[in-house]
Design an enzyme around this catalytic site. Structure first.
Site, PDB file in Angstrom:
ATOM      1  N   CYS A  69       0.832  -1.217   0.000  1.00  0.00           N
ATOM      2  CA  CYS A  69       0.000   0.000   0.000  1.00  0.00           C
ATOM      3  C   CYS A  69       0.864   1.264   0.000  1.00  0.00           C
ATOM      4  CB  CYS A  69      -0.907  -0.049   1.224  1.00  0.00           C
ATOM      5  SG  CYS A  69      -1.773   1.474   1.598  1.00  0.00           S
ATOM      6  N   CYS A  72       0.094   3.760   2.842  1.00  0.00           N
ATOM      7  CA  CYS A  72       0.592   3.208   4.114  1.00  0.00           C
ATOM      8  C   CYS A  72       2.067   3.528   4.281  1.00  0.00           C
ATOM      9  CB  CYS A  72       0.388   1.697   4.152  1.00  0.00           C
ATOM     10  SG  CYS A  72      -1.327   1.169   4.033  1.00  0.00           S
TER      11      CYS A  72
END
Length: 146
Positions: A69, A72
């Site tokens: 991600c 993230c």
């Protein structure tokens, strides 16, 4: 010194990387991490570690992330920075877990997007925020620690 000696030619690079049967050196591969090794953000490896943390600490913020991600990875340094700050150091227990590593926990917590930040107070889930939104996460922390 010849420029050619300092830098390999395109043909030699192509030959070395495409046709060579040698393994790639660990020095030449770039390893991505989601946070600094000196951080005080604690990573859950098991569901029991998660349950123990929310039972032991008064205020716990959980970062549900995935290694693939992008957002993230982008927010991880900011979370690590907040975990080191004196403002939050003794008030909030910063944690994270990989949703791909602990899918049952992700399902139990209702994770629908990464990153998702869930705040627990006295063992109970009290608030959450989806996405890499530093002002929103900061206001969530302030709201529940004052």
């Amino acid at each position: 010194m010849s420029f050619r000696l300092a830098r390999p030619t395109f043909r030699s690079l192509r030959t070395a990387t495409t046709f060579a049967k040698q393994p790639i050196s660990p020095i030449s591969t770039r390893l991505f991490t989601t946070s600094s090794p000196r951080m005080t953000v604690h990573i859950f490896e098991t569901v029991d570690e998660f349950k123990q943390a929310i039972a032991t600490h008064e205020v716990v913020i959980v970062d549900a992330f995935a290694t693939w991600c992008g957002p993230c990875k982008a927010i991880a340094p900011q979370i690590a920075k907040w975990a080191e700050e004196e403002t939050w150091k003794d008030k909030v227990y910063f944690t994270k877990f990989d949703v791909d590593h602990l899918p049952k926990l992700a399902e139990e917590l209702g994770i629908r997007a990464m990153p998702t930040f869930i705040l627990f107070k006295n063992g109970e889930q009290v608030d959450s925020i989806m996405g890499a939104n530093p002002p929103g996460i900061l206001s969530l922390l302030k709201k529940h620690t004052e």
